[in-house]
Design a protein around this motif. Structure first.
Motif, PDB file in Angstrom:
ATOM      1  N   THR A   1      15.248  -1.000 -24.328  1.00  0.00           N
ATOM      2  CA  THR A   1      14.970  -2.440 -24.258  1.00  0.00           C
ATOM      3  C   THR A   1      15.666  -3.188 -25.386  1.00  0.00           C
ATOM      4  OG1 THR A   1      12.816  -2.023 -23.224  1.00  0.00           O
ATOM      5  CG2 THR A   1      13.157  -4.184 -24.239  1.00  0.00           C
ATOM      6  N   ASP A   2      15.592  -2.634 -26.587  1.00  0.00           N
ATOM      7  CA  ASP A   2      16.275  -3.252 -27.726  1.00  0.00           C
ATOM      8  C   ASP A   2      17.783  -3.271 -27.516  1.00  0.00           C
ATOM      9  OD1 ASP A   2      13.863  -3.641 -29.023  1.00  0.00           O
ATOM     10  OD2 ASP A   2      13.973  -1.730 -30.095  1.00  0.00           O
ATOM     11  N   ALA A   3      18.311  -2.155 -27.015  1.00  0.00           N
ATOM     12  CA  ALA A   3      19.751  -2.069 -26.790  1.00  0.00           C
ATOM     13  C   ALA A   3      20.204  -3.097 -25.755  1.00  0.00           C
ATOM     14  CB  ALA A   3      20.121  -0.665 -26.334  1.00  0.00           C
ATOM     15  N   LEU A   4      19.437  -3.208 -24.661  1.00  0.00           N
ATOM     16  CA  LEU A   4      19.800  -4.145 -23.600  1.00  0.00           C
ATOM     17  C   LEU A   4      19.816  -5.578 -24.116  1.00  0.00           C
ATOM     18  CD1 LEU A   4      20.451  -4.629 -20.634  1.00  0.00           C
ATOM     19  CD2 LEU A   4      17.985  -4.761 -20.188  1.00  0.00           C
ATOM     20  N   LYS A   5      18.835  -5.930 -24.914  1.00  0.00           N
ATOM     21  CA  LYS A   5      18.776  -7.285 -25.471  1.00  0.00           C
ATOM     22  C   LYS A   5      20.025  -7.587 -26.296  1.00  0.00           C
ATOM     23  CE  LYS A   5      16.062 -10.235 -28.556  1.00  0.00           C
ATOM     24  NZ  LYS A   5      14.851 -10.315 -29.433  1.00  0.00           N
ATOM     25  N   LEU A   6      20.445  -6.638 -27.091  1.00  0.00           N
ATOM     26  CA  LEU A   6      21.614  -6.837 -27.958  1.00  0.00           C
ATOM     27  C   LEU A   6      22.894  -6.955 -27.135  1.00  0.00           C
ATOM     28  CD1 LEU A   6      20.499  -4.300 -30.678  1.00  0.00           C
ATOM     29  CD2 LEU A   6      21.034  -6.703 -31.131  1.00  0.00           C
ATOM     30  N   PHE A   7      23.050  -6.089 -26.141  1.00  0.00           N
ATOM     31  CA  PHE A   7      24.265  -6.149 -25.326  1.00  0.00           C
ATOM     32  C   PHE A   7      24.299  -7.412 -24.469  1.00  0.00           C
ATOM     33  CE2 PHE A   7      24.221  -1.406 -25.931  1.00  0.00           C
ATOM     34  CZ  PHE A   7      25.364  -1.377 -26.716  1.00  0.00           C
ATOM     35  N   ASP A   8      23.147  -7.856 -23.993  1.00  0.00           N
ATOM     36  CA  ASP A   8      23.098  -9.106 -23.239  1.00  0.00           C
ATOM     37  C   ASP A   8      23.483 -10.295 -24.133  1.00  0.00           C
ATOM     38  OD1 ASP A   8      22.428  -7.961 -20.842  1.00  0.00           O
ATOM     39  OD2 ASP A   8      20.276  -8.385 -20.977  1.00  0.00           O
ATOM     40  N   GLN A   9      23.083 -10.252 -25.400  1.00  0.00           N
ATOM     41  CA  GLN A   9      23.460 -11.314 -26.333  1.00  0.00           C
ATOM     42  C   GLN A   9      24.980 -11.385 -26.478  1.00  0.00           C
ATOM     43  OE1 GLN A   9      21.087 -10.177 -29.828  1.00  0.00           O
ATOM     44  NE2 GLN A   9      20.020 -12.133 -29.688  1.00  0.00           N
ATOM     45  N   ILE A  10      25.602 -10.231 -26.616  1.00  0.00           N
ATOM     46  CA  ILE A  10      27.062 -10.209 -26.756  1.00  0.00           C
ATOM     47  C   ILE A  10      27.731 -10.733 -25.490  1.00  0.00           C
ATOM     48  CG2 ILE A  10      29.085  -8.754 -27.151  1.00  0.00           C
ATOM     49  CD1 ILE A  10      27.189  -6.778 -28.607  1.00  0.00           C
TER      50      ILE A  10
ATOM     51  N   THR B   1      28.937  -5.922 -21.300  1.00  0.00           N
ATOM     52  CA  THR B   1      28.542  -6.029 -19.887  1.00  0.00           C
ATOM     53  C   THR B   1      28.409  -4.645 -19.264  1.00  0.00           C
ATOM     54  OG1 THR B   1      29.616  -8.187 -19.676  1.00  0.00           O
ATOM     55  CG2 THR B   1      29.216  -6.945 -17.650  1.00  0.00           C
ATOM     56  N   LEU B   2      29.369  -3.772 -19.564  1.00  0.00           N
ATOM     57  CA  LEU B   2      29.312  -2.404 -19.038  1.00  0.00           C
ATOM     58  C   LEU B   2      28.078  -1.671 -19.544  1.00  0.00           C
ATOM     59  CD1 LEU B   2      33.059  -1.324 -19.293  1.00  0.00           C
ATOM     60  CD2 LEU B   2      31.742  -1.734 -17.201  1.00  0.00           C
ATOM     61  N   MET B   3      27.778  -1.839 -20.848  1.00  0.00           N
ATOM     62  CA  MET B   3      26.603  -1.180 -21.410  1.00  0.00           C
ATOM     63  C   MET B   3      25.320  -1.734 -20.795  1.00  0.00           C
ATOM     64  SD  MET B   3      27.334   1.301 -23.377  1.00  0.00           S
ATOM     65  CE  MET B   3      25.632   1.542 -23.923  1.00  0.00           C
ATOM     66  N   SER B   4      25.263  -3.045 -20.580  1.00  0.00           N
ATOM     67  CA  SER B   4      24.082  -3.649 -19.955  1.00  0.00           C
ATOM     68  C   SER B   4      23.863  -3.075 -18.553  1.00  0.00           C
ATOM     69  CB  SER B   4      24.225  -5.164 -19.903  1.00  0.00           C
ATOM     70  OG  SER B   4      24.221  -5.730 -21.196  1.00  0.00           O
ATOM     71  N   GLU B   5      24.961  -2.970 -17.811  1.00  0.00           N
ATOM     72  CA  GLU B   5      24.861  -2.423 -16.456  1.00  0.00           C
ATOM     73  C   GLU B   5      24.444  -0.959 -16.486  1.00  0.00           C
ATOM     74  OE1 GLU B   5      28.696  -3.150 -14.867  1.00  0.00           O
ATOM     75  OE2 GLU B   5      28.327  -5.295 -14.483  1.00  0.00           O
ATOM     76  N   LEU B   6      24.958  -0.220 -17.451  1.00  0.00           N
ATOM     77  CA  LEU B   6      24.605   1.200 -17.586  1.00  0.00           C
ATOM     78  C   LEU B   6      23.121   1.354 -17.903  1.00  0.00           C
ATOM     79  CD1 LEU B   6      25.349   4.203 -17.868  1.00  0.00           C
ATOM     80  CD2 LEU B   6      25.918   3.737 -20.265  1.00  0.00           C
ATOM     81  N   ILE B   7      22.627   0.536 -18.820  1.00  0.00           N
ATOM     82  CA  ILE B   7      21.216   0.637 -19.201  1.00  0.00           C
ATOM     83  C   ILE B   7      20.316   0.267 -18.037  1.00  0.00           C
ATOM     84  CG2 ILE B   7      19.442  -0.303 -20.734  1.00  0.00           C
ATOM     85  CD1 ILE B   7      21.675  -0.631 -22.861  1.00  0.00           C
ATOM     86  N   ARG B   8      20.652  -0.808 -17.347  1.00  0.00           N
ATOM     87  CA  ARG B   8      19.834  -1.216 -16.203  1.00  0.00           C
ATOM     88  C   ARG B   8      19.891  -0.167 -15.089  1.00  0.00           C
ATOM     89  NH1 ARG B   8      21.680  -6.485 -17.908  1.00  0.00           N
ATOM     90  NH2 ARG B   8      19.853  -7.808 -18.321  1.00  0.00           N
ATOM     91  N   GLY B   9      21.059   0.398 -14.911  1.00  0.00           N
ATOM     92  CA  GLY B   9      21.209   1.403 -13.873  1.00  0.00           C
ATOM     93  C   GLY B   9      20.532   2.721 -14.190  1.00  0.00           C
ATOM     94  N   SER B  10      20.280   2.957 -15.441  1.00  0.00           N
ATOM     95  CA  SER B  10      19.639   4.220 -15.831  1.00  0.00           C
ATOM     96  C   SER B  10      18.147   4.236 -15.546  1.00  0.00           C
ATOM     97  CB  SER B  10      19.856   4.468 -17.333  1.00  0.00           C
ATOM     98  OG  SER B  10      19.114   3.520 -18.115  1.00  0.00           O
ATOM     99  N   GLY B  11      17.587   3.068 -15.281  1.00  0.00           N
ATOM    100  CA  GLY B  11      16.151   2.990 -15.025  1.00  0.00           C
ATOM    101  C   GLY B  11      15.314   3.076 -16.275  1.00  0.00           C
ATOM    102  N   SER B  12      15.960   2.905 -17.439  1.00  0.00           N
ATOM    103  CA  SER B  12      15.228   3.019 -18.695  1.00  0.00           C
ATOM    104  C   SER B  12      14.405   1.781 -18.996  1.00  0.00           C
ATOM    105  CB  SER B  12      16.220   3.242 -19.857  1.00  0.00           C
ATOM    106  OG  SER B  12      16.978   4.400 -19.641  1.00  0.00           O
ATOM    107  N   VAL B  13      14.745   0.658 -18.328  1.00  0.00           N
ATOM    108  CA  VAL B  13      13.986  -0.569 -18.523  1.00  0.00           C
ATOM    109  C   VAL B  13      13.545  -1.080 -17.164  1.00  0.00           C
ATOM    110  CG1 VAL B  13      15.126  -1.213 -20.679  1.00  0.00           C
ATOM    111  CG2 VAL B  13      16.118  -1.928 -18.500  1.00  0.00           C
ATOM    112  N   SER B  14      12.481  -1.829 -17.169  1.00  0.00           N
ATOM    113  CA  SER B  14      11.953  -2.357 -15.904  1.00  0.00           C
ATOM    114  C   SER B  14      12.614  -3.677 -15.577  1.00  0.00           C
ATOM    115  CB  SER B  14      10.443  -2.536 -16.023  1.00  0.00           C
ATOM    116  OG  SER B  14      10.123  -3.344 -17.127  1.00  0.00           O
TER     117      SER B  14
END
Length: 221
Positions: free
Chosen positions: A184-193, A208-221
């Protein structure tokens, strides 16, 4: 003798007397001023030559150290950089400190490199912008070699919206968070960038790639 000739001679004599009087009164001061101007000019020219000579000598030494580093001669490069840090002129001692830390990192001695960057960051005699850069360099090394706390302690203050290093600082912090399972922390930071129009395009693309990877991993809701 005509009246006109007499008057001219009197005027000339008066002018000579006035000139002598002025010289007697101001001549020594004017002479001293002229000497001071000559000496000051000579001193300035001499100092500028001395300054340029020292700067050029340090610049040549730094270039040689970089050449050694680029050729893979790390130990020789570190020796040259240490000498420049001790005896260099102008900004070159600081550049030598920063470059030596990079050479140590390239050799695989990450702990020594981080220590050197941390020392630069803690040196209050160094401009704040360069100290921030040293913090960031240490954090980037610690993304792989340290913990999220290690990275955060160095770059958290650099992630503010007004900081020119915020994009890279957020990326380093985001990667450290992702590595440690803080999705969740990682996604917030990558979305900011990714949403920051001031960020370089390649940084936004990576974010953007990292955000998509994190969302696709199912690690966040």
């Amino acid at each position: 003798m005509s009246d006109d000739s007499f008057i001219r001679e009197v005027n000339e004599e008066m002018r000579r007397d006035q000139a002598h009087a002025l010289w007697d009164r101001f001549g020594p001061a004017l002479l001293a001023l002229a000497i001071l101007v000559v000496v000051s000019t000579a001193a300035f020219v001499g100092y500028r030559y001395w300054d340029e000579t020292r700067a050029n000598r340090s610049g040549d030494a730094f270039s040689q150290a970089l050449k050694l580093a680029n050729e893979g001669k790390s130990d020789e490069a570190l020796t040259a950089l240490a000498a420049l840090e001790k005896d260099g002129y102008g900004a070159y001692p600081l550049l030598a400190r920063m470059r030596a830390a990079t050479v140590k990192a390239d050799k695989g001695d990450v702990a020594a490199a981080v220590k050197d960057f941390d020392e630069v960051a803690a040196d209050t005699d160094i401009p704040s912008g360069l100290r921030d850069m040293a913090r960031l360099r240490a954090a980037l090394l610690l993304v792989d070699q340290g913990s999220f706390a290690d990275v955060s302690s160095r770059v958290e203050t650099l992630t503010a919206d007004t900081n020119p290093l915020r994009h890279t600082a957020r990326e380093a912090l985001g990667l450290a968070a992702w590595k440690e399972g803080k999705a969740t922390d990682a996604l917030k930071l990558f979305d900011q960038i990714a949403a920051d129009d001031g960020a370089p395009r390649n940084a936004r693309e990576r974010a953007t790639l990292m955000s998509e990877l994190i969302r696709g991993s199912g690690s966040v809701s």
